[in-house]
Design an enzyme around this catalytic site. Structure first.
Site: not given
Ligand SMILES: Nc1ccn([C@H]2C[C@H](O)[C@@H](COP(=O)(O)O)O2)c(=O)n1
Ligand code: ZN
Length: 165
Positions: A80, A104, A107
């Site tokens: 994002e 999150c 973001c």
């Molecule tokens: N809304 C989100 C949540 C997570 N990410 C990305 C950041 C990390 O590369 C990965 C983390 O996920 P996990 O391996 O801990 O399940 O996902 C994002 O871009 N946007």
């Molecule tokens: Zn995020």
């Protein structure tokens, strides 16, 4: 001859662009994509989760477990945020963002500050996490519309074989 009837919806199209963008992610465990669309249904930003420009994804960790600095979490830019930062240089006021995963809290701050007014998400698998709870609280307080997509199709298959066009 009538027009084709089985074209995909705007929602499926934009979420599909987000998901396709996620295919560029080097994260071995989670590939996330996001797509920002303006009020005229024009795509104005696309991003996926990855390391900042110049930060080598061959030298930095992709681990999920271990001490914080030995995991990906301090370094990776979320999809994002990248979609916001990759925008084509326009004001994102009133735009909407399609994202594979619910944003999150970090973001959501960027989403709110950029003027994006709607978040359409596919998965909220981390809904119970405090980062998601904080994110949802801020987005709702800031008046950002939150909508879980109801896909019109279960999958879109892209073929690169030239005889399919
Ligand atoms: N809304 C989100 C949540 C997570 N990410 C990305 C950041 C990390 O590369 C990965 C983390 O996920 P996990 O391996 O801990 O399940 O996902 C994002 O871009 N946007
Ligand atoms: Zn995020």
């Amino acid at each position: 001859m009538p027009k084709r009837a089985d074209y995909i919806s705007w929602d499926d199209y934009f979420m599909g662009v987000a998901l396709l963008s996620g295919k560029r992610s080097k994260d071995p465990s989670t590939q996330v994509g996001a797509c920002i669309v303006n009020t005229q249904n024009k795509i104005v930003g696309v991003g996926y989760n990855g390391l900042p420009i110049g930060v080598s994804d061959d030298q930095f960790p992709w681990e999920k477990e271990g001490s914080y600095l030995d995991t990906k979490y301090p370094y990776v830019c979320h999809a994002e945020l990248n979609a916001i930062l990759n925008n084509i240089g326009i004001n994102l006021e009133g735009c909407k963002i399609y994202t594979a995963l619910f944003p999150c809290n970090e973001c959501s701050k960027a989403i709110i500050q950029s003027g994006i007014k709607e978040v359409i998400y596919l998965s909220d698998k981390h809904a119970a996490k405090e980062s998601s709870i904080a994110s949802r609280k801020m987005l709702q307080t800031a008046g950002v519309t939150l909508r879980k997509i109801i896909p019109g199709t279960s999958e879109v298959v892209l073929s690169f074989s030239e005889d399919q066009v």
